[in-house]
Enzyme design. Sequence first.
Site, mmCIF file in Angstrom:
data_model
loop_
_atom_site.group_PDB
_atom_site.id
_atom_site.type_symbol
_atom_site.label_atom_id
_atom_site.label_comp_id
_atom_site.label_asym_id
_atom_site.label_seq_id
_atom_site.Cartn_x
_atom_site.Cartn_y
_atom_site.Cartn_z
ATOM 1 N N LYS A 154 34.763 45.813 48.042
ATOM 2 C CA LYS A 154 33.372 46.139 47.693
ATOM 3 C C LYS A 154 32.512 46.172 48.955
ATOM 4 C CE LYS A 154 32.754 43.996 43.159
ATOM 5 N NZ LYS A 154 32.053 42.912 42.499
ATOM 6 N N GLU A 158 42.746 39.359 36.687
ATOM 7 C CA GLU A 158 41.670 38.930 37.583
ATOM 8 C C GLU A 158 41.519 37.411 37.577
ATOM 9 O OE1 GLU A 158 38.442 41.887 38.461
ATOM 10 O OE2 GLU A 158 37.235 40.364 37.465
ATOM 11 N N HIS A 196 58.793 54.867 23.180
ATOM 12 C CA HIS A 196 59.327 56.126 23.698
ATOM 13 C C HIS A 196 58.893 56.370 25.137
ATOM 14 C CE1 HIS A 196 60.759 57.279 19.673
ATOM 15 N NE2 HIS A 196 59.744 56.507 19.299
HETATM 16 O O1 PA5 Z 1 35.181 39.656 35.135
HETATM 17 C C1 PA5 Z 1 34.442 39.908 36.051
HETATM 18 O O2 PA5 Z 1 33.658 39.071 36.521
HETATM 19 C C2 PA5 Z 1 34.397 41.292 36.640
HETATM 20 O O3 PA5 Z 1 35.398 42.097 36.133
HETATM 21 C C3 PA5 Z 1 33.073 41.932 36.347
HETATM 22 O O4 PA5 Z 1 32.870 42.008 34.975
HETATM 23 C C4 PA5 Z 1 32.961 43.324 36.964
HETATM 24 O O5 PA5 Z 1 33.264 43.267 38.333
HETATM 25 C C5 PA5 Z 1 31.560 43.853 36.773
HETATM 26 O O6 PA5 Z 1 30.636 42.960 37.321
HETATM 27 P P1 PA5 Z 1 29.136 42.967 36.897
HETATM 28 O O7 PA5 Z 1 29.048 42.620 35.461
HETATM 29 O O8 PA5 Z 1 28.503 41.950 37.777
HETATM 30 O O9 PA5 Z 1 28.617 44.346 37.157
#
Ligand code: PA5
Length: 485
Positions: free
Chosen positions: A452, A312, A341
């Site tokens: 989203k 990410e 494996h």
């Molecule tokens: O690293 C990030 O920002 C994302 O992976 C969030 O943690 C994830 O989308 C969850 O978001 P939130 O904590 O706002 O619910």
Amino acid sequence: MARTAMPDFTASPESVRTHGMNTSPLSIDYSLCMSDGVGDRGGLTDAELDAEAPAFERGLARLLGEVDAGRLGFFTLPKERAALQAIDAYVGSLPEGITDVLMLGIGGSSLGAKALVEGLGASTELAFTQPERRRLHLPDNSDPGRLAALLGCLEPRATLVVAVSKSGGTVETAAALLVARQWLAQGLAEKASEHLVVITDPEGGSLHDLAEAEGLEAFSIPSNVGGRFSVFTPVGLLPARLLGLDASGLLDGAAAMAEACRVPTLRDNPAGLLATLHVLHQRLRGHGIHVLMPYADALRPFAAWYVQLWAESLGKRLDRRGRIVESGPTPLPAVGATDQHAQGQLFVEGPRDKLVTFVRVAELAHDLTIPHEDGDYAYLGGHSLAQLLDFERRGTALALAEGGRPNLTIGLPRLDAHGLGALFFLYQAATAIAGELYGVNAFDQPGVEGGKELAYGLLGRAGYAEAAARVRDLEAARSKRHSLG
Ligand code: PA5
């Protein structure tokens, strides 16, 4: 660069390159990802590594500038203890008889907590939880199967629900929270709010507003800390303390690593070295798949946490200057020896597009001696299972190297709070530095917003009518389906 003979090495002693740190028990052996360890085709030359030093130095300076200006919070979290004190006070005041913690969150609001508690030996799998410890459950998805099963077997009066969302708007977490809150209310009536705590951004958002409206206990994820960099906030620290784990040791280990990661010399900065090796292997040798393969079951969730952090943060369409780059590595989790494996064949003989990082824990928490028996298995007698696991790692590293396939090994003497804290911080800092070297912003995730928004449109959320219309148009345009029956 220190060239130090290690008691256990994966190449000939004279070619072992170990990055060891005075302040941290952690070491990085990168001999087998350099050309003198695996040959020119698979390994980097010293000249190539050194040529990247100025870019590393500029990137680190820029990052530390952001840290020192207070815009980048993760780097200084290990030194801050106020959150831990508040958590300890809260945990001490909990109603009697809380045996279970149901943590609702997703992505960075869940993966770090799981990696932390499992890394410190507290299983989140019901069958393996220790009777003397509270049990932590992390459904981590909207698939109703696991949540339904948990609500079916947990007791509201013995359960603390922890809702975690930095933004407060994440639909999966909001939906699970509403289901769990109803379950608490049905079981506990007006006492339900004592069994619900939230962790969110203190500056606003729906979860923050809900906590204020209902007078719920709330802990903060500082505004300058992103979800996947939040393991040293209450996101990781609250579950750790609820399970009686050593959260201070974790912060101490991370703080020592944070110091090491400020060093401006590439080969003396563990995160800089780790990041630069990965970025150069992708850029110069086409090794864009970055495998993390700990040889310890307890680090299996750590590898899942790493995948989210690396993917990410680094998979980006635009670079910092707004140019289209569509860059980033592909992280791949594996665990030794299990994946020898499963994926081992691919790693050893498949496309030459991978850099494998092993994590070795010198002394595992448990061990079993293999008994002597005559016959075909006689060679096993007297060895232990931990030794076997370690020999398997060494064998795999060497087999990869023999075929010119690069790998490195991060070593920890044992999996304690100090070492795990250092490991978490190492990867967070390496991700930030890799972002600098790729030239991208490692702290946003614009690519996940599109999906989203379309989901909000489907759910009929106010303000998302346009997204709903887009869903209809997109689906109509793609309505030619290939289907059977
Ligand atoms: O690293 C990030 O920002 C994302 O992976 C969030 O943690 C994830 O989308 C969850 O978001 P939130 O904590 O706002 O619910």
